[in-house]
Design a protein around this motif. Structure first.
Motif, PDB file in Angstrom:
ATOM      1  N   HIS A  33       6.262  -7.968   0.599  1.00  0.00           N
ATOM      2  CA  HIS A  33       6.401  -8.079   2.045  1.00  0.00           C
ATOM      3  C   HIS A  33       5.345  -7.249   2.771  1.00  0.00           C
ATOM      4  O   HIS A  33       5.059  -7.506   3.931  1.00  0.00           O
ATOM      5  CB  HIS A  33       7.798  -7.609   2.461  1.00  0.00           C
ATOM      6  CG  HIS A  33       8.904  -8.382   1.789  1.00  0.00           C
ATOM      7  ND1 HIS A  33       9.293  -8.118   0.489  1.00  0.00           N
ATOM      8  CD2 HIS A  33       9.672  -9.408   2.209  1.00  0.00           C
ATOM      9  CE1 HIS A  33      10.280  -8.963   0.162  1.00  0.00           C
ATOM     10  NE2 HIS A  33      10.511  -9.752   1.181  1.00  0.00           N
ATOM     11  N   TYR A  34       4.806  -6.220   2.070  1.00  0.00           N
ATOM     12  CA  TYR A  34       3.816  -5.334   2.699  1.00  0.00           C
ATOM     13  C   TYR A  34       2.661  -5.093   1.734  1.00  0.00           C
ATOM     14  O   TYR A  34       2.884  -4.902   0.538  1.00  0.00           O
ATOM     15  CB  TYR A  34       4.445  -3.977   3.069  1.00  0.00           C
ATOM     16  CG  TYR A  34       5.603  -4.122   4.008  1.00  0.00           C
ATOM     17  CD1 TYR A  34       5.382  -4.216   5.387  1.00  0.00           C
ATOM     18  CD2 TYR A  34       6.907  -4.200   3.529  1.00  0.00           C
ATOM     19  CE1 TYR A  34       6.447  -4.376   6.267  1.00  0.00           C
ATOM     20  CE2 TYR A  34       7.976  -4.368   4.397  1.00  0.00           C
ATOM     21  CZ  TYR A  34       7.744  -4.453   5.757  1.00  0.00           C
ATOM     22  OH  TYR A  34       8.790  -4.625   6.619  1.00  0.00           O
ATOM     23  N   ILE A  35       1.436  -5.115   2.284  1.00  0.00           N
ATOM     24  CA  ILE A  35       0.265  -4.804   1.455  1.00  0.00           C
ATOM     25  C   ILE A  35      -0.596  -3.789   2.197  1.00  0.00           C
ATOM     26  O   ILE A  35      -0.457  -3.621   3.417  1.00  0.00           O
ATOM     27  CB  ILE A  35      -0.552  -6.077   1.142  1.00  0.00           C
ATOM     28  CG1 ILE A  35      -0.947  -6.798   2.442  1.00  0.00           C
ATOM     29  CG2 ILE A  35       0.239  -7.032   0.254  1.00  0.00           C
ATOM     30  CD1 ILE A  35      -1.832  -8.006   2.216  1.00  0.00           C
ATOM     31  N   SER A  36      -1.476  -3.104   1.453  1.00  0.00           N
ATOM     32  CA  SER A  36      -2.266  -2.050   2.088  1.00  0.00           C
ATOM     33  C   SER A  36      -3.734  -2.418   2.236  1.00  0.00           C
ATOM     34  O   SER A  36      -4.422  -1.909   3.116  1.00  0.00           O
ATOM     35  CB  SER A  36      -2.164  -0.771   1.251  1.00  0.00           C
ATOM     36  OG  SER A  36      -2.821  -0.980   0.003  1.00  0.00           O
ATOM     37  N   GLY A  37      -4.233  -3.276   1.374  1.00  0.00           N
ATOM     38  CA  GLY A  37      -5.674  -3.530   1.352  1.00  0.00           C
ATOM     39  C   GLY A  37      -6.417  -2.526   0.489  1.00  0.00           C
ATOM     40  O   GLY A  37      -7.630  -2.597   0.325  1.00  0.00           O
ATOM     41  N   GLU A  38      -5.684  -1.584  -0.103  1.00  0.00           N
ATOM     42  CA  GLU A  38      -6.349  -0.581  -0.945  1.00  0.00           C
ATOM     43  C   GLU A  38      -6.503  -1.053  -2.382  1.00  0.00           C
ATOM     44  O   GLU A  38      -7.159  -0.410  -3.191  1.00  0.00           O
ATOM     45  CB  GLU A  38      -5.526   0.724  -0.959  1.00  0.00           C
ATOM     46  CG  GLU A  38      -5.545   1.444   0.374  1.00  0.00           C
ATOM     47  CD  GLU A  38      -4.611   2.666   0.348  1.00  0.00           C
ATOM     48  OE1 GLU A  38      -4.355   3.201  -0.748  1.00  0.00           O
ATOM     49  OE2 GLU A  38      -4.159   3.041   1.437  1.00  0.00           O
ATOM     50  N   ARG A  39      -5.828  -2.115  -2.729  1.00  0.00           N
ATOM     51  CA  ARG A  39      -5.935  -2.612  -4.107  1.00  0.00           C
ATOM     52  C   ARG A  39      -5.733  -4.121  -4.127  1.00  0.00           C
ATOM     53  O   ARG A  39      -5.243  -4.705  -3.162  1.00  0.00           O
ATOM     54  CB  ARG A  39      -4.914  -1.919  -5.020  1.00  0.00           C
ATOM     55  CG  ARG A  39      -3.497  -2.048  -4.562  1.00  0.00           C
ATOM     56  CD  ARG A  39      -2.546  -1.331  -5.506  1.00  0.00           C
ATOM     57  NE  ARG A  39      -2.683   0.122  -5.490  1.00  0.00           N
ATOM     58  CZ  ARG A  39      -2.206   0.906  -4.534  1.00  0.00           C
ATOM     59  NH1 ARG A  39      -1.570   0.391  -3.500  1.00  0.00           N
ATOM     60  NH2 ARG A  39      -2.366   2.206  -4.596  1.00  0.00           N
ATOM     61  N   ASP A  40      -6.109  -4.732  -5.245  1.00  0.00           N
ATOM     62  CA  ASP A  40      -5.876  -6.161  -5.421  1.00  0.00           C
ATOM     63  C   ASP A  40      -4.363  -6.396  -5.430  1.00  0.00           C
ATOM     64  O   ASP A  40      -3.609  -5.546  -5.911  1.00  0.00           O
ATOM     65  CB  ASP A  40      -6.438  -6.650  -6.763  1.00  0.00           C
ATOM     66  CG  ASP A  40      -7.937  -6.421  -6.869  1.00  0.00           C
ATOM     67  OD1 ASP A  40      -8.564  -6.077  -5.828  1.00  0.00           O
ATOM     68  OD2 ASP A  40      -8.481  -6.578  -7.980  1.00  0.00           O
ATOM     69  N   LYS A  73      -8.982  -6.863  -3.124  1.00  0.00           N
ATOM     70  CA  LYS A  73      -8.840  -5.910  -2.022  1.00  0.00           C
ATOM     71  C   LYS A  73      -9.946  -6.084  -0.989  1.00  0.00           C
ATOM     72  O   LYS A  73      -9.721  -5.877   0.201  1.00  0.00           O
ATOM     73  CB  LYS A  73      -8.779  -4.478  -2.544  1.00  0.00           C
ATOM     74  CG  LYS A  73     -10.079  -3.867  -3.001  1.00  0.00           C
ATOM     75  CD  LYS A  73      -9.842  -2.394  -3.288  1.00  0.00           C
ATOM     76  CE  LYS A  73     -11.177  -1.728  -3.612  1.00  0.00           C
ATOM     77  NZ  LYS A  73     -11.041  -0.388  -4.141  1.00  0.00           N
ATOM     78  N   GLU A  74     -11.148  -6.516  -1.450  1.00  0.00           N
ATOM     79  CA  GLU A  74     -12.250  -6.714  -0.500  1.00  0.00           C
ATOM     80  C   GLU A  74     -11.882  -7.754   0.555  1.00  0.00           C
ATOM     81  O   GLU A  74     -12.279  -7.632   1.718  1.00  0.00           O
ATOM     82  CB  GLU A  74     -13.534  -7.176  -1.234  1.00  0.00           C
ATOM     83  CG  GLU A  74     -14.102  -6.164  -2.228  1.00  0.00           C
ATOM     84  CD  GLU A  74     -13.334  -6.095  -3.541  1.00  0.00           C
ATOM     85  OE1 GLU A  74     -12.673  -7.090  -3.905  1.00  0.00           O
ATOM     86  OE2 GLU A  74     -13.346  -5.017  -4.194  1.00  0.00           O
TER      87      GLU A  74
END
Lengths: 409, 494
Positions: free
Chosen positions: A345-352, A394-395
């Motif tokens: 439900h939540y992602i950070s963009g810091e990892r794949d 993540k990119e």
């Protein structure tokens, strides 16, 4: 042992739990794995059919074989296993405390993190609103499977299956192979619920499929004798006069799984109504810090390989929480058109990340889109029965404030 | 003089009579039951309420009115002596319309006439303070402080165990076929398992009391089955803390909203009269369950669409005339205890003493009290009700009390084994899942046994030394399987 602290306590020794425990140990954690049975594997040991492990082990195994490989890993590790153990209560705090009952007594286990992998339960006859007699011969698919392949008994000889999901189809084959007559598979929806590879069972064994039909009543004295089925119109309403009685001595309910989340709910973990499981972030951490979840207690998976992958991801999350105790800046994953659910439900963009999702209705020539990432994937067909797994680098996520997953024709 | 007493029917009435009569030295008591376990007839599908005693009009139904209030008093003692799961939570009869309030007043006066204490009509405000989730349409209620709830089948089991400890013999899976008479008195019973001699026969056979009585040509009453359907909801769904009744109608006390003893929201029953012959029709119906839902919603609006974990139907034995039929018939030694409909569970202990008095006064039986009679019976040890220390010390001595079998209701292998021991103690001849369920609550939770039923069946098969597939759900004809896994391929299946 009661005063000893663990880094990770894993609840549930099925595929997700075993994978989580082993991976956490590989990271260097001190791990305890709790299971209510006297063996590890969860539901796998009763699954004597093949189809397990194609993704994870790159070969096709039976449920028992798949479980055995994970059991071997646990045995060769320092993961401590407590068998015949049931968590009665869980207390949250900086330390998580589990009150556990087992033949050794009642003890309190204290751990920095918990990975909850308690699996799912089956929807049963009363939840489907089926009326009539409460007689012998009505089983959930899993119970029938346990009776046949753990206990070695034959439940009946004329079988009606309720629900065309994978479990129902696999049980149809299982019964047919033991010489029973499978009278039909009854499906509420206008399309079948199982994976394509399992739908061939119906042709192989010449089993009628009743689409847009509903079992409404079971009658019998002592044991099931006949089952009333009605046809549904396109809006799902029963068509008057369409009733038919099918003679059968056994009804197998295969009408979906529901995540086992009683302990999480009691703790106050946020639950997603769409999945019936906890809301989680990309490290499979729930809304409570240090409480992770994986496998079928989060989403109902088609493949055991995915449950294992989720367990490993949760272990990574737990280890990350122990090492860094830092929170990401969470971006919300939103459900768009024709998406029944999507996790995390939540992602950070810091990892794949890996997203798992199901569509609400089947769609041909569909495009799965994440507009914020200008990402579009084409599918010749998307069906609710087949979970979609997509990886995002993540990119790709760097600039997004949140993402929306949607499916369009 | 010694008498052989045969009680036909091991329901709440038959076992209450057995317990009361077991006190006497000169009675040799046999309970005959067609089912393989006790409490599986009318007692099984029952709301489990101990009524206050305000409901029955003493002019129309004198026995009901008298025995209900007495029964309520006796239950207060029996639940303690026999460790029967119960709660004295009181009841509220809710008025939803202004004209109902007048009816509450009628009930209150009737209750006072019957001897019920503490009845009072409470205002809307007080009512909503007591039950905040009750419908805001409620106008007032009659508060019945002495009402309560118990689990009916566990109560029958407790009575049976206590009776056995006092010398009563149970003949289960034994069906009466004929009653022998000689010289104007009953002499013996013919059953599917042979002949049982008896000087006194007490007919407490529930729905079948008219058929049993007709075996002797006594046919002045009939028993009509009245079906009632129920729904039980999953844990966590809010339930009232008191028993909620609507204002009653002449036919029925109405659909009740309660928190059953296990803690689940339970609603029901409706009341549908069946054909007199239709006594094995325990099927739930779409219309019936909808009626229950619709009526319950009027009192308790927060009844969810989903969350049902079980539905069931029971039959109440509705007698000609409506009042209990408790009589020593002209044929010497034959007593009818028939038509024990609501408030039958409440009245059962008082019925039992009433029957004893009939033996003394109508049959001139001189009863001699035993010097040693055991009023107590211990419940099964239940881990879920113990403190942590109690549980730990029990598990230390007997590790099987640490092995959970039913995860939903936290029932351990130790409890299942104890249930099996107690089944044997009263003479349950065949292993069935329901026997364990009623003793332990295993299979009665959220998942309805899909995980634990095979494990329980395995323990039953081991202890009863039968093949696993022969274990039944609820008696002969409900076996879990048809043979071992290869039975059909070998071709020797049924």
């Amino acid at each position: 042992m009661s005063s000893e602290d663990y880094h990770v306590a894993v609840i549930g020794g099925g595929p997700a739990g075993m994978a989580a425990a082993y991976r956490a140990w590989e990271f260097g954690a001190k791990v305890i794995l709790l299971d209510e049975n006297s063996y590890l594997g969860g539901i796998l040991p009763q699954c004597i059919h093949p189809g397990f492990g194609i993704h994870y082990f790159k070969e096709e195994l039976t449920g028992g074989e798949f479980a055995h490989r994970l059991q071997k890993r646990i045995e060769d590790s320092d993961v401590e296993v407590l068998f015949s153990a049931r968590v009665m209560k869980m207390k949250n705090g900086k330390k998580k405390r589990l009150v556990v009952i087992s033949p050794k007594g009642i003890e309190e286990i204290s751990a920095s993190t918990v990975i909850y992998a308690a699996g799912a339960r089956e929807r049963h006859v009363f939840e489907l609103g089926i009326t009539g007699d409460r007689v012998a011969g009505i089983y959930t698919a899993g119970e029938a499977q346990a009776l046949m392949d753990l206990y070695g008994i034959m439940p009946g000889k004329e079988i009606l299956i309720v629900g065309s999901g994978d479990v129902g189809l696999i049980m149809a084959r299982r019964f047919a192979l033991e010489g029973a007559q499978v009278k039909g598979v009854v499906e509420l929806m206008p399309y079948p619920g199982g994976l394509a590879r399992n739908l061939v069972i119906l042709q192989d064994f010449n089993i009628p499929l009743y689409l847009s039909h509903k079992v409404v009543e079971i009658r019998g004295k002592g044991r099931v004798e006949r089952v009333k089925v009605v046809k549904l119109d396109s809006s799902g309403q029963e068509i008057p006069g369409s009733e038919l009685w099918i003679h059968a001595d056994t009804v197998i309910i295969s009408a979906g799984l529901i995540p086992n989340i009683k302990l999480l709910k009691n703790l106050g973990v946020r639950i997603d109504a769409a999945t019936g499981g906890p809301e989680i972030n990309e490290l499979w951490e729930t809304s409570l810090q240090g409480i992770f979840a994986a496998g079928n207690s989060v989403i109902i998976n088609d493949l055991v390989d995915y449950a294992v992958e989720q367990g490993e991801r949760a272990a990574e999350g737990a280890w990350h929480r122990i090492l860094e105790n830092r929170d990401g800046r969470w971006k919300k994953v939103r459900r768009g058109n024709n998406i029944r659910f999507v996790v995390p439900h939540y992602i950070s963009g810091e990892r794949d990340v890996v997203l798992y999702l199901r569509v609400s209705a089947p769609m041909e020539n569909a495009t799965l889109m994440i507009p914020e990432l200008e990402k579009a994937l084409h599918f010749s067909v998307l069906k609710p029965a087949e979970m979609v797994r997509i990886s995002i680098k993540k990119e790709e996520l760097e600039d997004a404030k949140g993402i929306t997953v949607e499916v369009k024709p | 003089m010694r008498y052989r007493v045969a009680i036909i029917g091991a329901g709440i009435v038959g076992t209450s009579i057995a317990r009361v009569l077991s006190r006497y030295e000169n009675l040799d008591i046999h309970v005959i039951e067609k089912n393989p376990d006790v409490g599986w007839g009318v007692s099984k599908a029952n709301t489990g309420l101990i009524h206050g005693g305000y409901d029955d009009d003493p002019d129309k139904y004198p026995l009901r009115a008298k025995l209900c209030i007495r029964g309520n008093e006796i239950w207060h003692r029996w639940v303690k002596e026999l460790e029967i799961p119960h709660v004295w939570n009181g009841a509220l009869v809710v008025a939803l319309r202004d004209e109902d309030i007048k009816e509450l007043e009628v009930l209150r006066r009737r209750g006072e006439r019957n001897g019920v204490e503490g009845l009072r009509i409470i205002s809307r405000k007080e009512l909503l303070d007591m039950e905040p989730l009750l419908t805001p349409d409620a106008k007032a209620a009659l508060f019945v402080p002495n009402a309560g709830q118990l689990s009916p089948v566990p109560a029958v089991i407790a009575l049976a165990e206590n009776s056995v400890s006092n010398g009563v013999k149970f003949h289960l899976a034994t069906e009466v076929r004929k009653i022998g008479v000689k010289n104007g008195a009953v002499r013996w019973l013919e059953t599917n398992r042979g002949r049982i001699d008896a000087d006194i026969i007490i007919n407490a056979s529930g729905l079948y009391a008219d058929s049993i009585s007709r075996m002797l040509g006594i046919g002045y009453f009939t028993i009509t089955p009245r079906k009632g359907e129920y729904l039980i909801f999953d844990e966590g769904i809010p339930a009232p803390s008191r028993i909620l009744f609507p204002t009653p109608t002449p036919k029925s006390k109405g659909v009740v909203v309660t928190k059953e003893i296990g803690g689940h929201l339970m609603i029901g029953p409706n009341a549908q009269d069946l054909d007199r012959k239709d006594k094995e029709n325990f099927a739930t119906t779409l219309e019936g369950l909808k009626e229950v839902r619709d009526k319950a919603k009027k009192l308790w609006p927060r009844i969810p669409e989903n969350g049902v974990i079980r539905s069931f139907a029971g039959l109440r034995p509705e007698p000609t005339g409506g009042d209990f039929i408790i009589r020593s018939e002209e044929l010497w030694g034959f007593l009818n205890v028939a038509g024990i409909r609501s408030p039958g569970l409440t009245s059962a202990p008082a019925i039992a003493y009433h029957v004893r008095d009939l033996l003394i006064h109508e049959l001139d039986v001189k009863l001699v009290e035993k010097k040693k009679w055991n009023p107590y019976r211990k419940d099964i040890l239940r881990i879920s009700r113990m403190s942590k220390n109690q549980a730990s010390s029990l598990i230390g001595k007997r590790p099987q009390y640490g092995r959970i079998v039913c995860r939903c209701n936290l029932v351990t292998e130790g409890e299942v084994m104890e249930a099996i021991e107690r089944m044997r103690y009263i003479g349950v001849p065949q292993p069935s899942i329901d026997s364990v369920k009623f003793r332990t609550k295993a299979t009665g939770g959220t998942c309805q046994g899909s995980f634990c039923r095979p494990k329980i069946a395995w323990l039953l098969a081991r202890e009863y030394e039968v093949p696993l597939w022969k274990v039944t759900l609820k008696g002969e004809g409900s076996e879990l399987g048809i043979g071992d896994i290869k039975v059909l391929l070998r071709g020797d299946g049924k």
